[in-house]
Design a protein around this motif. Sequence first.
Motif, PDB file in Angstrom:
ATOM      1  N   TYR A  10      -8.668   5.143   1.913  1.00 27.34           N
ATOM      2  CA  TYR A  10      -7.573   5.213   0.942  1.00 27.34           C
ATOM      3  C   TYR A  10      -7.975   6.052  -0.275  1.00 27.34           C
ATOM      4  CZ  TYR A  10      -5.337   1.361   3.514  1.00 27.34           C
ATOM      5  OH  TYR A  10      -4.747   0.579   4.469  1.00 27.34           O
ATOM      6  N   VAL A  11      -9.219   5.905  -0.713  1.00 27.37           N
ATOM      7  CA  VAL A  11      -9.689   6.674  -1.873  1.00 27.37           C
ATOM      8  C   VAL A  11      -9.724   8.165  -1.530  1.00 27.37           C
ATOM      9  CG1 VAL A  11     -11.674   7.116  -3.367  1.00 27.37           C
ATOM     10  CG2 VAL A  11     -10.982   4.763  -2.878  1.00 27.37           C
ATOM     11  N   LYS A  12     -10.228   8.492  -0.355  1.00 28.40           N
ATOM     12  CA  LYS A  12     -10.311   9.895   0.034  1.00 28.40           C
ATOM     13  C   LYS A  12      -8.925  10.507   0.205  1.00 28.40           C
ATOM     14  CE  LYS A  12     -14.871   9.514   2.176  1.00 28.40           C
ATOM     15  NZ  LYS A  12     -15.661   9.546   3.423  1.00 28.40           N
ATOM     16  N   ALA A  13      -7.966   9.720   0.711  1.00 28.16           N
ATOM     17  CA  ALA A  13      -6.594  10.225   0.820  1.00 28.16           C
ATOM     18  C   ALA A  13      -5.996  10.472  -0.553  1.00 28.16           C
ATOM     19  CB  ALA A  13      -5.733   9.239   1.603  1.00 28.16           C
ATOM     20  N   MET A  14      -6.317   9.602  -1.505  1.00 27.13           N
ATOM     21  CA  MET A  14      -5.794   9.762  -2.862  1.00 27.13           C
ATOM     22  C   MET A  14      -6.298  11.046  -3.499  1.00 27.13           C
ATOM     23  SD  MET A  14      -6.520   7.559  -6.308  1.00 27.13           S
ATOM     24  CE  MET A  14      -7.783   8.718  -6.836  1.00 27.13           C
ATOM     25  N   ILE A  15      -7.591  11.330  -3.375  1.00 24.13           N
ATOM     26  CA  ILE A  15      -8.134  12.518  -4.030  1.00 24.13           C
ATOM     27  C   ILE A  15      -7.706  13.794  -3.322  1.00 24.13           C
ATOM     28  CG2 ILE A  15     -10.100  11.264  -4.955  1.00 24.13           C
ATOM     29  CD1 ILE A  15     -11.812  12.561  -2.777  1.00 24.13           C
ATOM     30  N   ALA A  16      -7.317  13.684  -2.039  1.00 25.56           N
ATOM     31  CA  ALA A  16      -6.861  14.868  -1.311  1.00 25.56           C
ATOM     32  C   ALA A  16      -5.451  15.269  -1.705  1.00 25.56           C
ATOM     33  CB  ALA A  16      -6.924  14.619   0.199  1.00 25.56           C
ATOM     34  N   ALA A  17      -4.693  14.319  -2.261  1.00 21.34           N
ATOM     35  CA  ALA A  17      -3.313  14.618  -2.664  1.00 21.34           C
ATOM     36  C   ALA A  17      -3.318  15.528  -3.890  1.00 21.34           C
ATOM     37  CB  ALA A  17      -2.562  13.330  -2.968  1.00 21.34           C
ATOM     38  N   PRO A  18      -2.412  16.505  -3.948  1.00 21.00           N
ATOM     39  CA  PRO A  18      -2.351  17.394  -5.115  1.00 21.00           C
ATOM     40  C   PRO A  18      -2.091  16.607  -6.391  1.00 21.00           C
ATOM     41  CG  PRO A  18      -0.996  18.236  -3.308  1.00 21.00           C
ATOM     42  CD  PRO A  18      -1.410  16.852  -2.924  1.00 21.00           C
ATOM     43  N   GLY A  19      -2.728  17.018  -7.465  1.00 23.38           N
ATOM     44  CA  GLY A  19      -2.528  16.361  -8.745  1.00 23.38           C
ATOM     45  C   GLY A  19      -1.380  16.990  -9.519  1.00 23.38           C
TER      46      GLY A  19
END
Length: 292
Positions: free
Chosen positions: A158-167
């Motif tokens: 879940y953490v890795k998916a979050m950081i992969a999402a564009p900011g």
Amino acid sequence: MPMEIVLITGMSGSGKSVALHALEDAGFYCVDNLPPELLLPFVELEKTHNAQRVAIAMDVRSATSLPLVPQQLAAVRALGVTVKPLFLDATTDTLVRRYSETRRKHPLSQNSSDHGERDERRALVDAIELERELLADLREQAHVIDSSIIRPSQLQGYVKAMIAAPGGQLTLVFESFAFKRGVPTDADYMFDVRMLPNPHYDPELKHLTGRDQPVIDFLKAQEAVELMQHHIAHFLESWLDALASDHRSYVTVAIGCTGGQHRSVYLVEQLARRFSGEWVTLKRHREMDARD
């Protein structure tokens, strides 16, 4: 590339070290328990070193200076740094159990009581609830992940998916779950779909999931399912622009059925597909991810 910081806060015992390790594996330079008053000087120093991806964990051990964090984050963003706040949470019963299993002392606990196990538990619960109060403002501004019943590998994913999402824009998170295993505490909106026709009672569909074509075909043919999907989508379409205008970075929509395998999974998949063209969209299947 602009510098990116993931700021990890949350309840003691909720998995901050697991999240920090996941970010380290993803190439982030990680710092644990940075005092809030050092955040801005640290970021300025890292910018001179051309650092690009930094993860910082803060917790209630810095309780007296935690109120500084929102102001510090505003100053960090003014430097052109992308900040992704992450808050890890868990139910009080879960945290009590974890502390009991590890025999660790909560950072806000007073000296151990001489009056028995019941008083020690009460003191631990009081410390956890005090921590919730101290961290409430940080939780309000962050993306929340409930680690109560997920495995460490799920949390890492879940953490890795979050950081992969564009900011820089609102991210819409759809999460399926099973009511029989408890409701997620990280949901901004929660929809109960247990009243819909259940494929579980069809022997040919029972062991499949909402991502399998026979179950998809079954649920697509149900008028009530299509109506529920329409109502949820209409609600979100009516309010997402307002939420984005309110500077929300993440909105988590939890959809629950009895077992978290058929109806909720199907609706998460359908809704995520529907909204992915306009919004950054993530999917989580709490019960199914635990089996992968």
